[in-house]
Design a protein around this motif. Structure first.
Motif, PDB file in Angstrom:
ATOM      1  N   GLY A   1      33.764 -13.544  -2.793  1.00 11.45           N
ATOM      2  CA  GLY A   1      33.296 -11.812  -2.440  1.00 11.45           C
ATOM      3  C   GLY A   1      33.820 -11.095  -1.158  1.00 11.45           C
ATOM      4  N   SER A   2      32.646 -11.471   0.156  1.00 10.69           N
ATOM      5  CA  SER A   2      33.038 -11.164   0.848  1.00 10.69           C
ATOM      6  C   SER A   2      34.592 -10.565   1.427  1.00 10.69           C
ATOM      7  CB  SER A   2      31.818 -11.696   1.469  1.00 10.69           C
ATOM      8  OG  SER A   2      30.653 -12.305   1.850  1.00 10.69           O
ATOM      9  N   TYR A   3      35.291 -11.685   1.480  1.00 12.11           N
ATOM     10  CA  TYR A   3      36.374 -11.255   1.553  1.00 12.11           C
ATOM     11  C   TYR A   3      37.076 -10.262   0.967  1.00 12.11           C
ATOM     12  CZ  TYR A   3      41.249 -12.440   1.723  1.00 12.11           C
ATOM     13  OH  TYR A   3      43.320 -12.237   1.419  1.00 12.11           O
ATOM     14  N   LEU A   4      37.322 -10.566  -0.505  1.00 14.89           N
ATOM     15  CA  LEU A   4      37.904  -9.259  -1.210  1.00 14.89           C
ATOM     16  C   LEU A   4      36.979  -7.583  -0.779  1.00 14.89           C
ATOM     17  CD1 LEU A   4      37.298 -11.063  -4.488  1.00 14.89           C
ATOM     18  CD2 LEU A   4      39.104 -11.026  -2.875  1.00 14.89           C
ATOM     19  N   VAL A   5      35.717  -7.985  -0.280  1.00 11.34           N
ATOM     20  CA  VAL A   5      35.939  -6.282   0.406  1.00 11.34           C
ATOM     21  C   VAL A   5      36.436  -6.172   1.139  1.00 11.34           C
ATOM     22  CG1 VAL A   5      33.459  -5.046   1.479  1.00 11.34           C
ATOM     23  CG2 VAL A   5      33.180  -6.855  -0.723  1.00 11.34           C
ATOM     24  N   PHE A   6      36.873  -6.964   2.226  1.00 17.87           N
ATOM     25  CA  PHE A   6      37.815  -6.080   3.689  1.00 17.87           C
ATOM     26  C   PHE A   6      38.148  -7.022   3.568  1.00 17.87           C
ATOM     27  CE2 PHE A   6      35.913 -11.007   5.591  1.00 17.87           C
ATOM     28  CZ  PHE A   6      37.574 -11.482   5.874  1.00 17.87           C
ATOM     29  N   THR A   7      38.931  -6.944   3.064  1.00 17.61           N
ATOM     30  CA  THR A   7      40.846  -7.405   2.488  1.00 17.61           C
ATOM     31  C   THR A   7      41.547  -6.311   1.709  1.00 17.61           C
ATOM     32  OG1 THR A   7      42.407  -8.706   2.329  1.00 17.61           O
ATOM     33  CG2 THR A   7      40.850  -8.709   0.475  1.00 17.61           C
ATOM     34  N   ASP A   8      40.498  -5.968   0.880  1.00 17.07           N
ATOM     35  CA  ASP A   8      40.585  -4.566   0.295  1.00 17.07           C
ATOM     36  C   ASP A   8      40.981  -2.959   1.832  1.00 17.07           C
ATOM     37  OD1 ASP A   8      41.374  -2.447  -1.731  1.00 17.07           O
ATOM     38  OD2 ASP A   8      39.384  -2.827  -2.320  1.00 17.07           O
ATOM     39  N   GLY A   9      40.198  -3.147   2.734  1.00 18.53           N
ATOM     40  CA  GLY A   9      39.998  -2.056   3.409  1.00 18.53           C
ATOM     41  C   GLY A   9      41.596  -2.481   4.348  1.00 18.53           C
TER      42      GLY A   9
ATOM     43  N   LEU B   1      40.670  -0.730  -5.151  1.00 14.31           N
ATOM     44  CA  LEU B   1      39.779   0.404  -4.928  1.00 14.31           C
ATOM     45  C   LEU B   1      39.600   1.494  -3.200  1.00 14.31           C
ATOM     46  CD1 LEU B   1      36.704   1.228  -5.587  1.00 14.31           C
ATOM     47  CD2 LEU B   1      35.749  -1.113  -4.115  1.00 14.31           C
ATOM     48  N   GLY B   2      40.596   0.495  -1.957  1.00  3.68           N
ATOM     49  CA  GLY B   2      40.203   1.200  -0.776  1.00  3.68           C
ATOM     50  C   GLY B   2      41.580   2.281  -1.550  1.00  3.68           C
ATOM     51  N   PRO B   3      42.524   2.641  -2.051  1.00  2.00           N
ATOM     52  CA  PRO B   3      43.663   2.845  -2.416  1.00  2.00           C
ATOM     53  C   PRO B   3      42.539   4.506  -3.139  1.00  2.00           C
ATOM     54  CG  PRO B   3      44.890   1.607  -2.528  1.00  2.00           C
ATOM     55  CD  PRO B   3      43.428   0.359  -2.385  1.00  2.00           C
ATOM     56  N   LEU B   4      41.567   3.872  -3.713  1.00  2.00           N
ATOM     57  CA  LEU B   4      40.811   5.165  -4.492  1.00  2.00           C
ATOM     58  C   LEU B   4      40.223   6.250  -3.619  1.00  2.00           C
ATOM     59  CD1 LEU B   4      40.362   6.430  -7.418  1.00  2.00           C
ATOM     60  CD2 LEU B   4      38.822   4.317  -7.373  1.00  2.00           C
ATOM     61  N   VAL B   5      39.778   4.993  -3.174  1.00  4.68           N
ATOM     62  CA  VAL B   5      38.605   6.131  -2.091  1.00  4.68           C
ATOM     63  C   VAL B   5      39.479   6.743  -1.204  1.00  4.68           C
ATOM     64  CG1 VAL B   5      36.958   5.619   0.492  1.00  4.68           C
ATOM     65  CG2 VAL B   5      37.049   4.076  -2.214  1.00  4.68           C
TER      66      VAL B   5
END
Length: 466
Positions: free
Chosen positions: A278-286, A413-417
């Motif tokens: 889950g942690s990886y999915l957060v920062f890899t999206d960035g 999520l990143g592109p949406l933000v």
């Protein structure tokens, strides 16, 4: 003692590194540069054909000079959407298809004695589909869309199996360096292929080649590159593996579906592994978002020319080779977790500095690109190797399918933000800075995960340095 600890793996590692080199042009050239450049224009030709056939002019501009073809509708299966939106929708569909297919591919691979053949099969599927995109001409964007989806299946499934080989060719203390070296070679290969293709593309007029034909040749050469460099990969990787036992009466494919259900259920028994994922999915999206929107930020906010943006892409690719290698060396001294945390801190500084880049100052933009390149490959490479330590024995491809699927499934999520903040504030500067939140959260979440306990809970030996 693992297979990697009792067998000489030098040749196998060289082959493993080479697959990152082999498949990188599909991402760097086809997906990042030329696909976006060409797909919408082909769809626009179809839109023009539809307008001419129907006798309509719904896209004509007020002066009646030319059709705004990117805003004209094309249709597929009764659905209508603007030609300019084709590429964005295609990326979304390809992601959904991967989410459905990859877990099954991982489950089947873990149950086969010939995992390298499965990798080779998916690689050939992706490479041939990519090369066949050469035949996407005129207004036949539907052919290109179908081939791109097939190529994505081959690309994603082969990556799942490729990642799982890391456990077979490297022991716990070696995986960080091996993973980082493979990722570095990938950026070097992707950068070299893209540089050659861009040289050809920019010099097409001197060769008497049209823009469309030049792009199609780049598709063809990307597929050929992928296919040719996959051959030594398959020859070098371990010939056989000891598969997880398949229940009597079940085929490998049937057992793969059954095991997938068990894997999803059993993963709940390893909450720390899931916490790291889950942690990886957060920062890899960035990370993915920064790479995908950097050209838009440079063009729309900073008003740089296409030549500056092309140079920026190449700078990131080649610096990422050095960055990946450097991360491997640092991890050997300080451990993967500490190195990832340091890398995420550098990401925060680099993205924050992008806010202050002035329009018309390309050297400042290149400096940010160098910063991105230094942390780009290494962050993902060490995450890949650290995750391998937390996977229960015999479940490598299955858990890596969850790894890749999770990465694809959260990539919206990143592109949406970025788009939402840009629209709300009217400034892409604020939008790019908003992406810092992904790296801050990722840093905090990784710091909170007790990785040694996660590795031991999966039944594995922790490396000496974490």
């Amino acid at each position: 003692m693992t297979v990697a600890e009792i067998r000489d793996t030098k040749r196998e590692r060289r082959g493993w590194y080479l697959y990152d080199w082999a498949n990188s042009p599909f991402y760097s050239s086809v997906t990042t540069v030329f696909g976006a450049l060409y797909m919408s224009s082909v769809a626009a030709v179809q839109a023009k054909s539809d307008i001419t056939r129907n006798g309509d002019t719904p896209c004509a501009d007020p002066a009646g000079v030319e059709n705004k073809l990117q805003n004209c509708d094309v249709s597929l299966f009764g659905l209508h959407f603007p030609a300019g939106s084709v590429w964005g929708y295609l990326l979304s569909v390809a992601t959904v298809v991967q989410v459905l297919v990859l877990p099954i591919a991982g489950a089947v691979a873990d149950r086969s004695r010939h995992k390298r053949r499965i990798l080779g099969g998916f690689a050939v599927l992706g490479a041939v589909a990519t090369a066949l995109m050469f035949f996407m001409a005129g207004g036949n964007w539907q052919l290109g869309a179908a081939l791109f989806i097939v190529a994505n299946i081959g690309y994603g499934a082969s990556l799942v199996i490729y990642y799982s080989f890391l456990v077979d060719i490297a022991g716990p203390d070696e995986r960080d360096a091996v993973s980082a070296r493979g990722w570095a070679f990938g950026y070097l290969g992707g950068g070299l292929a893209l540089a050659l293709q861009l040289t050809f593309y920019l010099g097409r007029d001197a060769l008497g080649v049209s823009q469309g034909t030049a792009v199609r040749i780049c598709f063809l050469t990307s597929g050929i590159w992928w296919l040719l460099f996959t051959i030594p990969v398959v020859r070098a990787l371990p010939r056989t593996q000891v598969p997880v036992a398949v229940e009597r009466g079940l085929s490998v494919l049937t057992a793969g579906f059954a095991e997938l259900r068990k894997t999803v259920a059993a993963a709940k028994a390893y909450p720390l592994t899931l916490a790291f994922l889950g942690s990886y999915l957060v920062f890899t999206d960035g990370i993915t978002t920064v790479v995908s929107v950097s050209a838009q930020y440079g063009k729309d906010e900073l008003k740089f020319s296409d030549e500056v943006l092309i140079v920026t892409v190449l700078v990131i690719q080649f610096v990422a080779y050095a960055g990946g290698t450097l991360h491997g060396l640092v991890a050997r001294r300080f451990g993967a977790k500490r190195t990832i945390l340091g890398s995420l801190a550098l990401w925060i500084l680099v993205i924050g500095s992008a806010y202050f880049v002035q329009a018309g100052r390309p050297l400042q933009f290149y400096a940010v690109a160098i910063g991105i390149g230094l942390v780009l490959g290494g962050t993902n490479a060490l995450s890949r190797s650290l995750f391998s330590q937390m996977i229960p024995a015999g479940k490598d491809a299955q858990y890596y399918s969850l790894y890749v699927v999770g990465e694809k499934g959260t990539s919206w999520l990143g592109p949406l933000v970025f788009a939402g903040v840009g629209q709300a504030t009217g400034s892409f500067r604020l939008a790019i800075v908003a992406l810092v939140v992904f790296f801050v959260l990722g840093l905090v979440f990784v710091w909170l995960v007790p990785v040694r306990r996660a590795i031991e809970a999966a039944g594995n030996r922790p490396p000496a340095v974490l």
